[in-house]
Write an enzyme that holds these catalytic residues in place. Structure first.
Site, short mmCIF file in Angstrom:
data_model
loop_
_atom_site.label_atom_id
_atom_site.label_comp_id
_atom_site.label_asym_id
_atom_site.label_seq_id
_atom_site.Cartn_x
_atom_site.Cartn_y
_atom_site.Cartn_z
CB SER A 68 -0.92 0.01 1.23
OG SER A 68 -1.47 1.30 1.36
CG HIS A 120 -3.98 -1.41 -1.63
ND1 HIS A 120 -5.09 -2.16 -1.96
CD2 HIS A 120 -4.36 -0.62 -0.60
CE1 HIS A 120 -6.09 -1.85 -1.16
NE2 HIS A 120 -5.68 -0.90 -0.33
CG ASP A 143 -5.10 2.53 0.97
OD1 ASP A 143 -6.08 1.78 0.86
OD2 ASP A 143 -3.99 2.15 1.36
CG MET A 203 -8.23 7.31 2.69
SD MET A 203 -7.28 7.34 4.22
CE MET A 203 -6.59 5.68 4.18
CG HIS A 249 -9.29 0.47 -0.52
ND1 HIS A 249 -8.72 0.17 0.71
CD2 HIS A 249 -10.63 0.50 -0.30
CE1 HIS A 249 -9.67 0.02 1.61
NE2 HIS A 249 -10.83 0.23 1.04
CG MET A 263 -11.31 3.58 2.03
SD MET A 263 -9.80 3.50 2.99
CE MET A 263 -8.60 3.51 1.67
CG MET A 323 -11.81 -2.36 5.15
SD MET A 323 -10.27 -2.03 4.29
CE MET A 323 -9.23 -1.36 5.60
CG ASP A 331 -6.38 -2.73 3.14
OD1 ASP A 331 -5.30 -2.52 3.71
OD2 ASP A 331 -6.96 -1.87 2.44
C1 DX5 Z 1 -6.46 1.64 5.59
C2 DX5 Z 1 -6.01 1.32 4.20
C3 DX5 Z 1 -4.91 0.33 4.14
C4 DX5 Z 1 -3.64 0.76 4.81
C5 DX5 Z 1 -3.08 -0.46 5.46
O1 DX5 Z 1 -7.61 2.39 5.53
O2 DX5 Z 1 -7.08 0.80 3.43
O3 DX5 Z 1 -4.64 -0.09 2.79
O4 DX5 Z 1 -2.69 1.29 3.92
O5 DX5 Z 1 -2.04 -0.08 6.26
P1 DX5 Z 1 -1.29 -1.08 7.23
O6 DX5 Z 1 -0.74 -2.21 6.39
O7 DX5 Z 1 -0.22 -0.22 7.80
O8 DX5 Z 1 -2.27 -1.57 8.25
ZN ZN Z 2 -6.56 -0.10 1.43
#
Ligand code: DX5
Ligand code: ZN
Length: 216
Positions: free
Chosen positions: A8, A33, A35, A37, A66, A68, A137, A175
């Site tokens: 990620s 990956h 993320d 947000m 991903h 969010m 998750m 994840d």
């Molecule tokens: C959290 C993200 C993850 C995050 C995971 O909301 O969706 O992809 O990067 O991070 P770690 O591996 O540090 O838990």
């Molecule tokens: Zn993620």
């Protein structure tokens, strides 16, 4: 069973993003990956289209995006054009999930649906035949570096049984909070794809960490 690793970028050094992507390119990682947000669906803001466009220019690894974000339908085409190969939307953000999944597939991408830790996998019963992956998750979304939620394993068992019945090709990705210990147990439980952020990027040798994670 194929074991895939998706580092990620959330945990990457953004001052050296190019070098981080190059490390992933040279590693045994399968996907990258990303993320996204929005500060609405999750209590944090990360990065969006311009970063993904730039990353896509310097990697051949599929981008596992991903989302969010609230109202993801508005952005599916934009993320497809930015270079995504896989788009994951949250079940919790999609009142018309069948339509959202259709938009992703019509854009030529793999459609994936994500569940927050509290959302029961049974909610996916009717969408499973239409998707290529389920993302579970194992932390509450919004931040890296959180502790793995152990109840995820119960959800994996139930989901596996549902997938066998409804769509045996469907992958399971997990994840959050993944390290060597949780990672090897997840692969043993039948998970196909592990997302790992802080564990990879805070390690001494991220490429080696990716390789060890992949071996389970
Ligand atoms: C959290 C993200 C993850 C995050 C995971 O909301 O969706 O992809 O990067 O991070 P770690 O591996 O540090 O838990
Ligand atoms: Zn993620």
């Amino acid at each position: 069973m194929e074991r895939l690793i998706a580092p990620s970028l959330l945990a990457a050094d953004f001052n050296n993003l190019g070098a981080c992507v190059q490390m992933i390119n040279d590693s045994e990682a399968d996907w990258i990956h990303c993320d996204v947000m929005d500060g609405v669906f999750v209590p944090n803001i990360s990065f969006g289209l311009p970063i993904i466009e730039h990353v896509a220019k310097i990697t051949a690894k599929p981008l596992d995006v991903h989302l969010m974000i609230a109202d993801p339908d508005k952005y599916i085409d934009k993320f497809a054009r930015a270079g995504a190969s896989i788009i994951t939307v949250h079940w919790e953000t999609c009142p018309h999930l069948h339509r959202t999944v259709s938009l992703i597939r019509e854009a030529g991408l793999m459609a994936s649906v994500c569940l927050n830790p509290h959302s029961p996998v049974q909610m996916l019963e009717n969408i499973l035949p239409h998707i290529g992956m389920v993302l579970l998750m194992s932390v509450n979304p919004g931040f890296g570096g959180q502790e793995f939620i152990e109840e995820t394993f119960v959800k994996i068992d139930t989901l596996k049984e549902m997938i066998l019945r409804k769509n045996p090709e469907c992958l399971i990705e997990v994840d959050g909070g993944i390290n060597f210990e949780t990672g090897s147990r997840l692969f043993a439980a039948g998970v196909n794809v592990l997302v790992a952020g802080s564990f990879v990027f805070s390690s001494q040798n991220p490429a080696e960490t990716i390789s060890r994670l992949k071996k389970g």
